[in-house]
Write a protein that holds these residues in place. Structure first.
Motif, PDB file in Angstrom:
ATOM      1  N   THR A   2       0.812  -1.217   0.000  1.00 43.03           N
ATOM      2  CA  THR A   2       0.000   0.000   0.000  1.00 43.03           C
ATOM      3  C   THR A   2       0.840   1.259   0.000  1.00 43.03           C
ATOM      4  O   THR A   2       0.626   2.172  -0.805  1.00 43.03           O
ATOM      5  CB  THR A   2      -0.939   0.019   1.226  1.00 43.03           C
ATOM      6  N   ALA A   3       1.829   1.338   0.903  1.00 38.21           N
ATOM      7  CA  ALA A   3       2.639   2.553   1.027  1.00 38.21           C
ATOM      8  C   ALA A   3       3.414   2.849  -0.243  1.00 38.21           C
ATOM      9  O   ALA A   3       3.444   3.993  -0.712  1.00 38.21           O
ATOM     10  CB  ALA A   3       3.587   2.423   2.220  1.00 38.21           C
ATOM     11  N   VAL A   4       4.033   1.825  -0.821  1.00 42.60           N
ATOM     12  CA  VAL A   4       4.870   2.068  -1.991  1.00 42.60           C
ATOM     13  C   VAL A   4       4.041   2.487  -3.204  1.00 42.60           C
ATOM     14  O   VAL A   4       4.510   3.230  -4.068  1.00 42.60           O
ATOM     15  CB  VAL A   4       5.730   0.809  -2.311  1.00 42.60           C
ATOM     16  N   LEU A   5       2.797   2.072  -3.272  1.00 44.06           N
ATOM     17  CA  LEU A   5       1.952   2.426  -4.409  1.00 44.06           C
ATOM     18  C   LEU A   5       1.581   3.907  -4.413  1.00 44.06           C
ATOM     19  O   LEU A   5       1.123   4.431  -5.429  1.00 44.06           O
ATOM     20  CB  LEU A   5       0.681   1.568  -4.420  1.00 44.06           C
ATOM     21  N   ASP A   6       1.783   4.579  -3.284  1.00 48.15           N
ATOM     22  CA  ASP A   6       1.496   6.006  -3.193  1.00 48.15           C
ATOM     23  C   ASP A   6       2.748   6.861  -3.363  1.00 48.15           C
ATOM     24  O   ASP A   6       2.703   8.076  -3.177  1.00 48.15           O
ATOM     25  CB  ASP A   6       0.864   6.329  -1.826  1.00 48.15           C
ATOM     26  N   CYS A   7       3.861   6.219  -3.708  1.00 51.26           N
ATOM     27  CA  CYS A   7       5.147   6.920  -3.779  1.00 51.26           C
ATOM     28  C   CYS A   7       5.577   7.223  -5.213  1.00 51.26           C
ATOM     29  O   CYS A   7       5.208   6.519  -6.154  1.00 51.26           O
ATOM     30  CB  CYS A   7       6.239   6.075  -3.133  1.00 51.26           C
ATOM     31  N   ASN A   8       6.394   8.268  -5.329  1.00 49.60           N
ATOM     32  CA  ASN A   8       7.155   8.514  -6.544  1.00 49.60           C
ATOM     33  C   ASN A   8       8.556   7.962  -6.303  1.00 49.60           C
ATOM     34  O   ASN A   8       9.205   8.310  -5.309  1.00 49.60           O
ATOM     35  CB  ASN A   8       7.235  10.008  -6.853  1.00 49.60           C
ATOM     36  N   ILE A   9       8.998   7.087  -7.187  1.00 52.54           N
ATOM     37  CA  ILE A   9      10.297   6.426  -7.006  1.00 52.54           C
ATOM     38  C   ILE A   9      11.212   6.769  -8.171  1.00 52.54           C
ATOM     39  O   ILE A   9      10.823   6.628  -9.336  1.00 52.54           O
ATOM     40  CB  ILE A   9      10.127   4.898  -6.902  1.00 52.54           C
ATOM     41  N   SER A  10      12.410   7.217  -7.833  1.00 50.72           N
ATOM     42  CA  SER A  10      13.398   7.539  -8.861  1.00 50.72           C
ATOM     43  C   SER A  10      14.598   6.611  -8.744  1.00 50.72           C
ATOM     44  O   SER A  10      15.039   6.296  -7.635  1.00 50.72           O
ATOM     45  CB  SER A  10      13.862   8.991  -8.730  1.00 50.72           C
ATOM     46  N   PHE A  11      15.096   6.195  -9.887  1.00 45.33           N
ATOM     47  CA  PHE A  11      16.284   5.346  -9.953  1.00 45.33           C
ATOM     48  C   PHE A  11      17.419   6.132 -10.583  1.00 45.33           C
ATOM     49  O   PHE A  11      17.248   6.704 -11.671  1.00 45.33           O
ATOM     50  CB  PHE A  11      16.016   4.093 -10.786  1.00 45.33           C
ATOM     51  N   ILE A  12      18.544   6.159  -9.903  1.00 45.63           N
ATOM     52  CA  ILE A  12      19.752   6.731 -10.492  1.00 45.63           C
ATOM     53  C   ILE A  12      20.581   5.558 -10.974  1.00 45.63           C
ATOM     54  O   ILE A  12      21.200   4.839 -10.193  1.00 45.63           O
ATOM     55  CB  ILE A  12      20.539   7.584  -9.471  1.00 45.63           C
ATOM     56  N   GLY A  13      20.526   5.339 -12.265  1.00 46.49           N
ATOM     57  CA  GLY A  13      21.108   4.147 -12.871  1.00 46.49           C
ATOM     58  C   GLY A  13      19.992   3.208 -13.295  1.00 46.49           C
ATOM     59  O   GLY A  13      19.129   2.856 -12.487  1.00 46.49           O
ATOM     60  N   GLY A  14      19.998   2.835 -14.571  1.00 51.25           N
ATOM     61  CA  GLY A  14      18.906   2.020 -15.108  1.00 51.25           C
ATOM     62  C   GLY A  14      19.348   0.677 -15.628  1.00 51.25           C
ATOM     63  O   GLY A  14      18.756   0.158 -16.578  1.00 51.25           O
ATOM     64  N   GLY A  15      20.363   0.091 -14.994  1.00 49.56           N
ATOM     65  CA  GLY A  15      20.878  -1.207 -15.427  1.00 49.56           C
ATOM     66  C   GLY A  15      19.956  -2.365 -15.100  1.00 49.56           C
ATOM     67  O   GLY A  15      18.783  -2.176 -14.754  1.00 49.56           O
ATOM     68  N   ASN A  16      20.506  -3.585 -15.181  1.00 50.07           N
ATOM     69  CA  ASN A  16      19.690  -4.787 -15.035  1.00 50.07           C
ATOM     70  C   ASN A  16      18.944  -4.867 -13.708  1.00 50.07           C
ATOM     71  O   ASN A  16      17.764  -5.218 -13.676  1.00 50.07           O
ATOM     72  CB  ASN A  16      20.563  -6.040 -15.202  1.00 50.07           C
ATOM     73  N   MET A  17      19.629  -4.565 -12.608  1.00 49.30           N
ATOM     74  CA  MET A  17      18.970  -4.688 -11.313  1.00 49.30           C
ATOM     75  C   MET A  17      17.875  -3.639 -11.157  1.00 49.30           C
ATOM     76  O   MET A  17      16.794  -3.924 -10.626  1.00 49.30           O
ATOM     77  CB  MET A  17      19.988  -4.573 -10.185  1.00 49.30           C
ATOM     78  N   ALA A  18      18.147  -2.427 -11.622  1.00 53.75           N
ATOM     79  CA  ALA A  18      17.121  -1.382 -11.580  1.00 53.75           C
ATOM     80  C   ALA A  18      15.925  -1.792 -12.434  1.00 53.75           C
ATOM     81  O   ALA A  18      14.771  -1.637 -12.022  1.00 53.75           O
ATOM     82  CB  ALA A  18      17.699  -0.054 -12.067  1.00 53.75           C
ATOM     83  N   GLN A  19      16.197  -2.335 -13.610  1.00 52.50           N
ATOM     84  CA  GLN A  19      15.106  -2.759 -14.491  1.00 52.50           C
ATOM     85  C   GLN A  19      14.291  -3.883 -13.868  1.00 52.50           C
ATOM     86  O   GLN A  19      13.064  -3.948 -14.028  1.00 52.50           O
ATOM     87  CB  GLN A  19      15.678  -3.185 -15.842  1.00 52.50           C
ATOM     88  N   ALA A  20      14.964  -4.774 -13.134  1.00 50.97           N
ATOM     89  CA  ALA A  20      14.247  -5.853 -12.451  1.00 50.97           C
ATOM     90  C   ALA A  20      13.308  -5.277 -11.404  1.00 50.97           C
ATOM     91  O   ALA A  20      12.139  -5.682 -11.310  1.00 50.97           O
ATOM     92  CB  ALA A  20      15.244  -6.807 -11.795  1.00 50.97           C
ATOM     93  N   LEU A  21      13.794  -4.331 -10.612  1.00 45.45           N
ATOM     94  CA  LEU A  21      12.953  -3.707  -9.590  1.00 45.45           C
ATOM     95  C   LEU A  21      11.792  -2.945 -10.216  1.00 45.45           C
ATOM     96  O   LEU A  21      10.654  -3.018  -9.741  1.00 45.45           O
ATOM     97  CB  LEU A  21      13.799  -2.769  -8.726  1.00 45.45           C
ATOM     98  N   ILE A  22      12.079  -2.236 -11.280  1.00 45.73           N
ATOM     99  CA  ILE A  22      11.033  -1.468 -11.966  1.00 45.73           C
ATOM    100  C   ILE A  22       9.948  -2.408 -12.495  1.00 45.73           C
ATOM    101  O   ILE A  22       8.750  -2.162 -12.319  1.00 45.73           O
ATOM    102  CB  ILE A  22      11.647  -0.628 -13.104  1.00 45.73           C
ATOM    103  N   GLY A  23      10.370  -3.492 -13.142  1.00 45.71           N
ATOM    104  CA  GLY A  23       9.402  -4.455 -13.661  1.00 45.71           C
ATOM    105  C   GLY A  23       8.561  -5.064 -12.554  1.00 45.71           C
ATOM    106  O   GLY A  23       7.344  -5.231 -12.700  1.00 45.71           O
ATOM    107  N   GLY A  24       9.201  -5.377 -11.424  1.00 46.70           N
ATOM    108  CA  GLY A  24       8.471  -5.943 -10.298  1.00 46.70           C
ATOM    109  C   GLY A  24       7.488  -4.966  -9.693  1.00 46.70           C
ATOM    110  O   GLY A  24       6.360  -5.333  -9.348  1.00 46.70           O
TER     111      GLY A  24
END
Length: 276
Positions: A2-24
């Motif tokens: 619930t909490a994370v769905l109300d957040c704006n999240i920024s990634f500094i660096g868009g490599g494989n691990m960041a992309q995995a988190l974004i997809g999830g």
């Protein structure tokens, strides 16, 4: 979530691990429009833009409206990336998945103590990661829960009691997938030597690894007990286990993980020294 769905999240660096988190995160319901990624590589930005994620190459712009900022850059560029952002993190939670970067190093570079350090592993790419997390007492419980929700988008999250234990997490799960791949390689090679076709040896090995892991996860028995359950006296499994024991495989594994932990400690110290 619930909490994370109300957040704006920024990634500094868009490599494989960041992309995995974004997809999830997107799969769990976070709107792609709430995610911003800053990366200097145009191809990475184009790939993420296709997922409706906001992209930029301006790190300052990326974090302006963020509630949570995830740093996913290479350790060697850590100081170069973070120093220009110092003082811009009031009211923001920082999550670092930068290998070897201690909280004191991140805090010094950014001018904030609201930092959660994470040791992820590569199975996060298929949403079966195992992530070790640590934060100091400066990070409130609600922000710890928020960090857990971000990482849980790609797998298991485990909090450790001291930052030093992150080096042990690195040895066990951070580097761990490579140990299992090493065992798979060896089993496939052995299967071929015993007369199996490589494709057959590979399929049997991989499915056996998957099945054994699933049994261990779902069973009320420990892995030690499960091993005993399939080791019949004077049977084929016992013959193999006796060879492992004679070769001191268990002791070798323990020594290997100790070496990985020590190397993690050295790399963290080297990174800390480099940004002083």
């Amino acid at each position: 979530m619930t909490a994370v769905l109300d957040c704006n999240i920024s990634f500094i660096g868009g490599g494989n691990m960041a992309q995995a988190l974004i997809g999830g995160l997107i799969a769990r319901g976070l709107p792609a429009t709430r995610i911003t990624v800053s990366d200097p590589v145009e191809q990475v930005r184009q790939l993420l833009q296709e997922k409706d994620v906001q992209v930029t190459e301006d790190n300052v712009a990326a974090i302006q409206t963020a509630d949570v900022v995830v740093f996913a850059v290479k350790p060697q560029v850590l100081a170069q990336v973070l120093k220009p952002l110092n003082g811009l993190f009031a009211g923001k939670l920082v999550i670092s998945i930068v290998a070897g970067a201690e909280i004191s190093t991140i805090s010094k570079l950014l001018g904030t103590d609201q930092v959660v350090r994470v040791m992820p592993n590569t199975p996060a790419l298929v949403q079966t990661g195992a992530h070790g997390l640590y934060a100091t007492d400066a990070v409130a419980e609600k922000d710890r829960n928020l960090a857990s929700q971000v990482l849980a988008a790609t797998g298991l999250t485990i909090w450790v009691n001291t930052e030093a234990q992150i080096d042990a997490v690195t040895a066990v799960s951070g580097s761990g997938p490579a140990y299992f791949f090493y065992l798979m390689e060896s089993m496939i090679r052995a299967g071929k030597n015993l007369g199996l076709d490589e494709k057959v040896a590979t399929e049997l090995t991989l499915q056996t690894a998957l099945g054994a892991a699933q049994m261990a996860i779902t069973s009320s028995n420990t892995p030690a007990q499960l091993r005993k359950n399939v080791t019949s006296p004077n049977g084929t499994t016992q013959a193999a286990i006796e060879v492992f024991d004679h070769g001191q495989v268990s002791q070798t594994i323990q020594a290997a993980l100790a070496a990985a932990q020590k190397r993690s400690q050295v790399l963290a110290q080297d990174l800390s020294d480099s940004v002083k």
